[in-house]
Design an enzyme around this catalytic site. Structure first.
Site, PDB file in Angstrom:
ATOM      1  N   ARG A   9       0.863  -1.175   0.000  1.00 44.38           N
ATOM      2  CA  ARG A   9       0.000   0.000   0.000  1.00 44.38           C
ATOM      3  C   ARG A   9       0.901   1.227   0.000  1.00 44.38           C
ATOM      4  NH1 ARG A   9      -2.153  -3.472   4.044  1.00 44.38           N
ATOM      5  NH2 ARG A   9      -4.247  -4.263   3.531  1.00 44.38           N
ATOM      6  N   HIS A  25      -2.714   2.086  -6.086  1.00 37.52           N
ATOM      7  CA  HIS A  25      -3.308   0.826  -5.633  1.00 37.52           C
ATOM      8  C   HIS A  25      -3.488  -0.158  -6.792  1.00 37.52           C
ATOM      9  CE1 HIS A  25      -4.544  -0.700  -1.765  1.00 37.52           C
ATOM     10  NE2 HIS A  25      -5.568  -1.332  -2.317  1.00 37.52           N
ATOM     11  N   HIS A  69      -4.291  -9.531   4.126  1.00 33.60           N
ATOM     12  CA  HIS A  69      -5.747  -9.560   4.247  1.00 33.60           C
ATOM     13  C   HIS A  69      -6.170 -10.413   5.446  1.00 33.60           C
ATOM     14  CE1 HIS A  69      -6.363  -8.677  -0.331  1.00 33.60           C
ATOM     15  NE2 HIS A  69      -6.140  -7.593   0.372  1.00 33.60           N
ATOM     16  N   LYS A  82      -1.916  -1.924   7.957  1.00 32.03           N
ATOM     17  CA  LYS A  82      -3.352  -1.811   8.218  1.00 32.03           C
ATOM     18  C   LYS A  82      -3.772  -2.889   9.206  1.00 32.03           C
ATOM     19  CE  LYS A  82      -7.729  -1.362   5.728  1.00 32.03           C
ATOM     20  NZ  LYS A  82      -8.380  -1.405   4.398  1.00 32.03           N
ATOM     21  N   ARG A 123      -0.711  -2.601  -6.718  1.00 39.15           N
ATOM     22  CA  ARG A 123      -0.907  -3.661  -5.717  1.00 39.15           C
ATOM     23  C   ARG A 123      -1.882  -4.713  -6.254  1.00 39.15           C
ATOM     24  NH1 ARG A 123      -1.210  -4.927   0.014  1.00 39.15           N
ATOM     25  NH2 ARG A 123      -3.344  -5.354   0.681  1.00 39.15           N
ATOM     26  N   TYR A 176      -9.587 -11.486  -6.603  1.00 40.54           N
ATOM     27  CA  TYR A 176      -8.627 -11.491  -7.718  1.00 40.54           C
ATOM     28  C   TYR A 176      -8.855 -12.660  -8.674  1.00 40.54           C
ATOM     29  CZ  TYR A 176      -6.318  -7.902  -5.022  1.00 40.54           C
ATOM     30  OH  TYR A 176      -6.065  -6.742  -4.337  1.00 40.54           O
TER      31      TYR A 176
END
Length: 347
Positions: A204, A294, A320, A229, A297, A329
């Site tokens: 990120r 982004h 995640h 995050k 990424r 994805y």
């Protein structure tokens, strides 16, 4: 020179929107205002909503932007509670601003008298009427649910509040050829290095800017991403090609505190400057897509999937919490889709 100014909400932030006919002198003048930005979507310039800027553009103070004393007390209490739970500064601002909007709408009503019906009216009469986004509505509901779980003497039943249905959107992905062109667009080693590291490690923007030289472990060929995050640490593999670039970069720039520093030694490189680096690359290679950092990424994750990497490993590399987040994805990977033969070919 004719111009107009009004209070606006841009990307969930209170701003002052300024419109005028295209004029080089006015553009240069507004660029001198700290925090001034151009919105392609709204077709106007917008600046921070401060007392100084309101006076500058002759916007009279509005009572509707001031919380009641009770609302201010609850707003401040929420900020203190979020801080005590060690939420990030960005999360604290997002949640507290969201609660503020709700309390501002009902400033004439006692907070202890607010009900779930008031939340429903707020959604319909304020958010939907103003055509605000579903994501903004979701932020408001999240803030209300979080806050009204923490206080007593309330008629709001937080557990019975529902967030809006999320639109199912797919991540934007570039081809490997497009990524290569973008990463090779800059001759400046620092700019090339930053964009390359984002793609090669699936970072990120904030994660890249917080990296320190010690986070690069050249012996184990990994990058340590600290307190990302969700306040989680994770590691990601370091490409040998990236390591070569990093060594050349380190020799030239000799970073001290952060891996990528701003003009002042020891200071962070700014997110705005990094976004500008990408925009310059897109102009140089004449890519018209509205590419963001982004996207790199997203492209990293999709290209890993297409090369046969297990989805569970990709989840770990991206940091995640849920595998459902990573599974998106699979919907943009073209490896299997390209093997499907259209019945049109048999006509």
């Amino acid at each position: 020179m004719i111009w107009s100014a009004k209070l606006i909400n841009h990307r969930n932030e209170d701003r002052i929107g300024v419109k005028f006919e295209k004029d080089k002198e006015l553009i240069q003048r507004i660029k001198l205002i700290s925090g001034a930005r151009w919105s392609q979507q709204k077709k106007l310039w917008h600046i921070p909503d401060t007392r100084e800027n309101r006076e500058r553009f002759q916007i009279a103070p509005e009572e509707d932007t001031v919380l009641s004393s009770e609302g201010r007390k609850h707003h401040d209490l929420f900020i203190r509670w979020l801080s005590s739970k060690r939420y990030s500064p960005n999360t604290i601002k997002t949640y507290s601003d969201a609660l503020r909007s709700f309390l501002l709408y009902y400033k004439s009503k006692d907070v202890c008298e607010l009900t779930n019906a008031d939340v429903l009216d707020f959604n319909n009469d304020y958010i939907l009427t103003k055509k605000l986004s579903a994501s903004y509505q979701s932020q408001i509901i999240s803030a209300i649910k979080l806050y009204f779980r923490t206080i007593r003497e309330t008629k709001i039943e937080a557990d019975k509040l529902d967030r809006p249905k999320k639109p199912k959107t797919l991540p934007n992905v570039l081809s490997k050829e497009e990524v290569k062109i973008i990463l090779e667009a800059h001759a400046n080693l620092k700019h090339k290095m930053m964009l390359s590291l984002i793609y090669s490690c699936g970072l990120r923007c904030s994660e890249l800017l917080q990296l320190r030289p010690l986070d690069i472990d050249s012996k184990r060929n990994i990058v340590l991403i600290k307190q990302a995050k969700g306040k989680k640490d994770r590691i990601t593999p370091l490409s040998p090609k990236i390591l070569e670039l990093l060594r050349a970069y380190y020799q030239l720039y000799k970073p001290k505190t952060f891996l990528f520093e701003g003009q002042e030694p020891g200071s962070n490189y700014s997110a705005k400057s990094l976004q500008s680096v990408l925009k310059q690359a897109l102009r140089k290679c004449d890519i018209k897509k509205p590419v963001t950092l982004h996207w790199l990424r997203h492209s990293y994750a999709t290209h890993l999937l297409e090369s046969g990497t297990d989805l569970r490993y990709i989840q770990e590399l991206l940091g995640h919490n849920s595998s459902r987040t990573t599974e998106i994805y699979t919907h943009v990977s073209t490896k299997s889709i390209q093997q499907i033969k259209s019945p049109f070919d048999d006509l």
